[in-house]
Design a protein around this motif. Structure first.
Motif, PDB file in Angstrom:
ATOM      1  N   GLY A   9      25.994  22.256   5.493  1.00 46.89           N
ATOM      2  CA  GLY A   9      25.151  22.631   5.492  1.00 46.89           C
ATOM      3  C   GLY A   9      24.448  22.406   4.468  1.00 46.89           C
ATOM      4  N   LYS A  11      23.585  19.287   2.999  1.00 45.07           N
ATOM      5  CA  LYS A  11      22.327  18.242   2.512  1.00 45.07           C
ATOM      6  C   LYS A  11      21.373  19.107   2.539  1.00 45.07           C
ATOM      7  N   GLY A  12      21.138  19.646   2.467  1.00 48.69           N
ATOM      8  CA  GLY A  12      19.776  21.061   2.475  1.00 48.69           C
ATOM      9  C   GLY A  12      19.410  21.685   1.029  1.00 48.69           C
ATOM     10  N   TRP A  13      18.399  21.761   1.117  1.00 53.41           N
ATOM     11  CA  TRP A  13      17.617  22.819  -0.334  1.00 53.41           C
ATOM     12  C   TRP A  13      18.624  23.886  -1.082  1.00 53.41           C
ATOM     13  N   ILE A  14      18.583  24.271  -0.202  1.00 52.00           N
ATOM     14  CA  ILE A  14      19.820  25.546  -0.847  1.00 52.00           C
ATOM     15  C   ILE A  14      21.077  24.959  -1.276  1.00 52.00           C
ATOM     16  N   ALA A  15      21.703  24.351   0.134  1.00 53.61           N
ATOM     17  CA  ALA A  15      22.828  24.077  -0.755  1.00 53.61           C
ATOM     18  C   ALA A  15      23.029  22.941  -1.688  1.00 53.61           C
ATOM     19  N   VAL A  34      29.862  18.982   8.729  1.00 50.29           N
ATOM     20  CA  VAL A  34      29.533  19.220   9.754  1.00 50.29           C
ATOM     21  C   VAL A  34      28.694  20.059  11.037  1.00 50.29           C
ATOM     22  N   GLU A  37      28.718  23.860  14.911  1.00 50.82           N
ATOM     23  CA  GLU A  37      28.602  24.259  17.017  1.00 50.82           C
ATOM     24  C   GLU A  37      29.463  23.116  17.256  1.00 50.82           C
ATOM     25  N   CYS A  57      24.533  27.392   4.724  1.00 47.08           N
ATOM     26  CA  CYS A  57      23.654  27.413   4.246  1.00 47.08           C
ATOM     27  C   CYS A  57      23.040  26.588   5.316  1.00 47.08           C
ATOM     28  N   GLY A  59      20.812  25.177   8.925  1.00 44.58           N
ATOM     29  CA  GLY A  59      20.214  26.339   9.688  1.00 44.58           C
ATOM     30  C   GLY A  59      19.078  25.519  10.146  1.00 44.58           C
ATOM     31  N   VAL A  60      18.626  25.875  11.143  1.00 49.08           N
ATOM     32  CA  VAL A  60      17.239  24.959  12.227  1.00 49.08           C
ATOM     33  C   VAL A  60      16.444  26.113  11.289  1.00 49.08           C
ATOM     34  N   ALA A 102      20.623  33.983   4.861  1.00 49.92           N
ATOM     35  CA  ALA A 102      19.898  34.527   7.000  1.00 49.92           C
ATOM     36  C   ALA A 102      18.764  34.144   5.585  1.00 49.92           C
ATOM     37  N   LYS A 137      17.604  34.447  14.590  1.00 55.68           N
ATOM     38  CA  LYS A 137      17.758  35.027  13.113  1.00 55.68           C
ATOM     39  C   LYS A 137      18.258  36.395  13.533  1.00 55.68           C
ATOM     40  N   LEU A 155      16.391  35.898   2.942  1.00 55.40           N
ATOM     41  CA  LEU A 155      16.389  35.265   2.009  1.00 55.40           C
ATOM     42  C   LEU A 155      14.878  35.618   2.456  1.00 55.40           C
ATOM     43  N   PRO A 158      11.652  31.303  -0.301  1.00 60.96           N
ATOM     44  CA  PRO A 158      12.929  30.883  -1.507  1.00 60.96           C
ATOM     45  C   PRO A 158      11.744  30.472  -2.491  1.00 60.96           C
TER      46      PRO A 158
HETATM   47  N1  LIG Z   1      13.399  27.770   3.463  1.00 61.41           N
HETATM   48  C1  LIG Z   1      12.997  28.968   3.274  1.00 61.41           C
HETATM   49  O1  LIG Z   1      11.894  28.909   3.239  1.00 61.41           O
HETATM   50  C2  LIG Z   1      14.471  30.076   4.269  1.00 61.41           C
HETATM   51  C3  LIG Z   1      13.421  31.189   3.858  1.00 61.41           C
HETATM   52  C4  LIG Z   1      14.576  32.356   4.426  1.00 61.41           C
HETATM   53  C5  LIG Z   1      16.221  31.593   4.584  1.00 61.41           C
HETATM   54  N2  LIG Z   1      16.122  30.529   4.984  1.00 61.41           N
HETATM   55  C6  LIG Z   1      17.289  29.745   5.329  1.00 61.41           C
HETATM   56  O2  LIG Z   1      18.368  29.523   4.153  1.00 61.41           O
HETATM   57  C7  LIG Z   1      18.851  28.533   5.380  1.00 61.41           C
HETATM   58  C8  LIG Z   1      18.815  26.860   4.069  1.00 61.41           C
HETATM   59  O3  LIG Z   1      17.396  26.811   4.303  1.00 61.41           O
HETATM   60  P1  LIG Z   1      17.590  25.434   3.983  1.00 61.41           P
HETATM   61  O4  LIG Z   1      16.023  25.672   3.194  1.00 61.41           O
HETATM   62  O5  LIG Z   1      18.222  25.313   2.747  1.00 61.41           O
HETATM   63  O6  LIG Z   1      17.115  24.813   4.743  1.00 61.41           O
HETATM   64  P2  LIG Z   1      17.207  22.761   5.371  1.00 61.41           P
HETATM   65  O7  LIG Z   1      16.688  22.110   3.442  1.00 61.41           O
HETATM   66  O8  LIG Z   1      16.644  22.708   6.159  1.00 61.41           O
HETATM   67  O9  LIG Z   1      18.627  22.627   4.994  1.00 61.41           O
HETATM   68  C9  LIG Z   1      19.449  23.360   6.545  1.00 61.41           C
HETATM   69  C10 LIG Z   1      20.546  21.945   6.928  1.00 61.41           C
HETATM   70  O10 LIG Z   1      21.245  23.162   7.755  1.00 61.41           O
HETATM   71  C11 LIG Z   1      21.639  21.188   8.180  1.00 61.41           C
HETATM   72  N3  LIG Z   1      21.917  22.016   9.715  1.00 61.41           N
HETATM   73  C12 LIG Z   1      20.831  22.486  11.235  1.00 61.41           C
HETATM   74  N4  LIG Z   1      21.709  22.575  12.029  1.00 61.41           N
HETATM   75  C13 LIG Z   1      22.810  22.809  11.745  1.00 61.41           C
HETATM   76  C14 LIG Z   1      24.297  22.684  12.487  1.00 61.41           C
HETATM   77  N5  LIG Z   1      24.138  23.249  13.995  1.00 61.41           N
HETATM   78  N6  LIG Z   1      25.302  22.133  11.840  1.00 61.41           N
HETATM   79  C15 LIG Z   1      25.282  21.874  10.711  1.00 61.41           C
HETATM   80  N7  LIG Z   1      24.267  21.721   9.631  1.00 61.41           N
HETATM   81  C16 LIG Z   1      22.944  21.931   9.728  1.00 61.41           C
HETATM   82  C17 LIG Z   1      20.310  20.814   8.682  1.00 61.41           C
HETATM   83  O11 LIG Z   1      21.448  19.037   8.790  1.00 61.41           O
HETATM   84  P3  LIG Z   1      20.692  18.406   9.792  1.00 61.41           P
HETATM   85  O12 LIG Z   1      19.215  18.371   8.686  1.00 61.41           O
HETATM   86  O13 LIG Z   1      21.174  17.287   9.796  1.00 61.41           O
HETATM   87  O14 LIG Z   1      20.442  19.106  10.657  1.00 61.41           O
HETATM   88  C18 LIG Z   1      20.149  20.900   7.340  1.00 61.41           C
HETATM   89  O15 LIG Z   1      20.533  19.695   5.957  1.00 61.41           O
HETATM   90  C19 LIG Z   1      18.683  28.811   6.391  1.00 61.41           C
HETATM   91  O16 LIG Z   1      20.014  29.170   7.318  1.00 61.41           O
HETATM   92  C20 LIG Z   1      17.221  29.051   6.290  1.00 61.41           C
HETATM   93  O17 LIG Z   1      17.377  29.828   8.164  1.00 61.41           O
HETATM   94  C21 LIG Z   1      15.283  29.415   4.502  1.00 61.41           C
END
Ligand SMILES: NC(=O)c1ccc[n+]([C@@H]2O[C@H](COP(=O)([O-])OP(=O)(O)OC[C@H]3O[C@@H](n4cnc5c(N)ncnc54)[C@H](OP(=O)(O)O)[C@@H]3O)[C@@H](O)[C@H]2O)c1
Length: 297
Positions: A9, A11-15, A34, A37, A57, A59-60, A102, A137, A155, A158
């Motif tokens: 993941g 490109k995501g925020w937490i990653a 990658v 799935e 990191c 997740g949708v 998670a 989840k 989490l 966050p």
């Molecule tokens: N931020 C919150 O408020 C929060 C709170 C509690 C828990 N979390 C958990 O922490 C994790 C990270 O959160 P985040 O805030 O960093 O989310 P984010 O910024 O949306 O980043 C999630 C990343 O996961 C990628 N992704 C989604 N489905 C994927 C798949 N099937 N295979 C590979 N990559 C995939 C997305 O890429 P694409 O955009 O290209 O799909 C995106 O880059 C998540 O699981 C979330 O549920 C977040």
């Protein structure tokens, strides 16, 4: 064997924050985009890069918010259930420890766990399925906790030391009106480094992953106003009024952090109570905003 860290993941925020942290700690780290799935690609990557630690990191979460998941159930299942289990399974087959970022948004206050009363432990059955996001989840957690190679960190809301749009504080400062309910929150500056220590120690199982205690929206915004923006003002509305402007329900709860704090003490890590953690966070945020830079560890 040299330690190698692989983050899904990427490109995501937490990653992004995790990668920066691991690099700062001088660790060898790679971000992966990658799809979770895609079993063949994952196994290929694990065999080529040979990581000793995997962090999930990916997740949708839905854009602009979790309401999206209500209308995109297959995509939510593919990432949050099939994908997450697939990655855990591939890591299991290759003998690799995986840390799974998670959510604790699988509970809501009830008669047995009222506000400012008994808190939710890792053993409590999830009681919040009001949003499809939370439902998936909670479902995947039940299965993934059977994997002996997986550390699941729950989490909640966050918070970073900057005004990244993903930050819980950024979100509530932009809402027209906010509810005012005590909740457990995760201050990333304190807890992301703690997660790396837990991964290094190869801890497994489920952990509530928030600062101890609960803090209400109004308390958060009052500390924000004190340190970051003295001119800030906000308006409240009730849960009933909020339900008219959102599609899915939102979780409100306080998690028990006894298991986490006990584990962290053994690793020599101290985490602040949530009010104190917010006070420190907003002081760092004010400095970051003044210097026009994002948070750093
Ligand atoms: N931020 C919150 O408020 C929060 C709170 C509690 C828990 N979390 C958990 O922490 C994790 C990270 O959160 P985040 O805030 O960093 O989310 P984010 O910024 O949306 O980043 C999630 C990343 O996961 C990628 N992704 C989604 N489905 C994927 C798949 N099937 N295979 C590979 N990559 C995939 C997305 O890429 P694409 O955009 O290209 O799909 C995106 O880059 C998540 O699981 C979330 O549920 C977040």
């Amino acid at each position: 064997m040299a330690e190698r860290h692989l983050i899904y993941g990427a490109k995501g925020w937490i990653a992004g924050l995790l990668k920066e942290l691991l690099e700062q700690e001088g660790k060898e780290v790679r971000g992966s985009t990658v799809r979770l799935e895609n079993r063949e690609e994952i196994l290929k990557e694990l065999d080529e890069y040979k990581p000793t630690r995997v962090y999930n990191c990916a997740g949708v979460t839905g854009r602009p918010n979790v309401d999206w998941c209500e209308d995109n159930k297959e995509a939510t299942i593919r990432s949050n259930v099939i994908g997450t289990l697939n990655l855990a399974d591939c890591c299991f087959l290759r003998g690799i420890h995986m840390t799974n970022y998670a959510t604790g948004c699988i509970y809501q206050y009830d008669d047995a766990h009222p506000m400012k009363g008994k808190t939710f432990t890792e053993e409590d059955e999830p009681n919040f399925g009001g949003s499809y996001y939370s439902y998936t989840k909670a479902m995947v957690e039940k299965m993934i906790k059977q994997y002996s190679n997986v550390l699941t960190l729950r989490l909640r809301m966050p918070v970073s030391d900057d005004l990244n749009p993903r930050n819980f504080v950024t979100k509530i400062t932009k809402y027209e009106r906010v509810v005012d309910i005590p909740n457990s929150n995760t201050i990333l500056y304190e807890l992301l480094p703690a997660s790396v220590k837990m991964a290094d120690a190869k801890l497994t199982g489920v952990y509530n992953f928030t600062n101890p205690g609960a803090i209400s929206h109004n308390e958060v915004l009052a500390i924000y106003k004190k340190h970051v923006d003295p001119s800030f003002s906000w308006k409240n509305f009730s849960l009933e009024e909020q339900s008219k402007v959102i599609k899915a329900g939102r979780s409100n709860c306080e998690l028990d952090t006894t298991k986490l704090i006990t584990a962290l003490e053994k690793l020599g890590v101290k985490v602040n109570e949530i009010h104190e953690a917010y006070d420190k966070c907003f002081q760092r945020m004010a400095a970051n905003l003044k210097a026009n830079k994002p948070m750093s560890f």
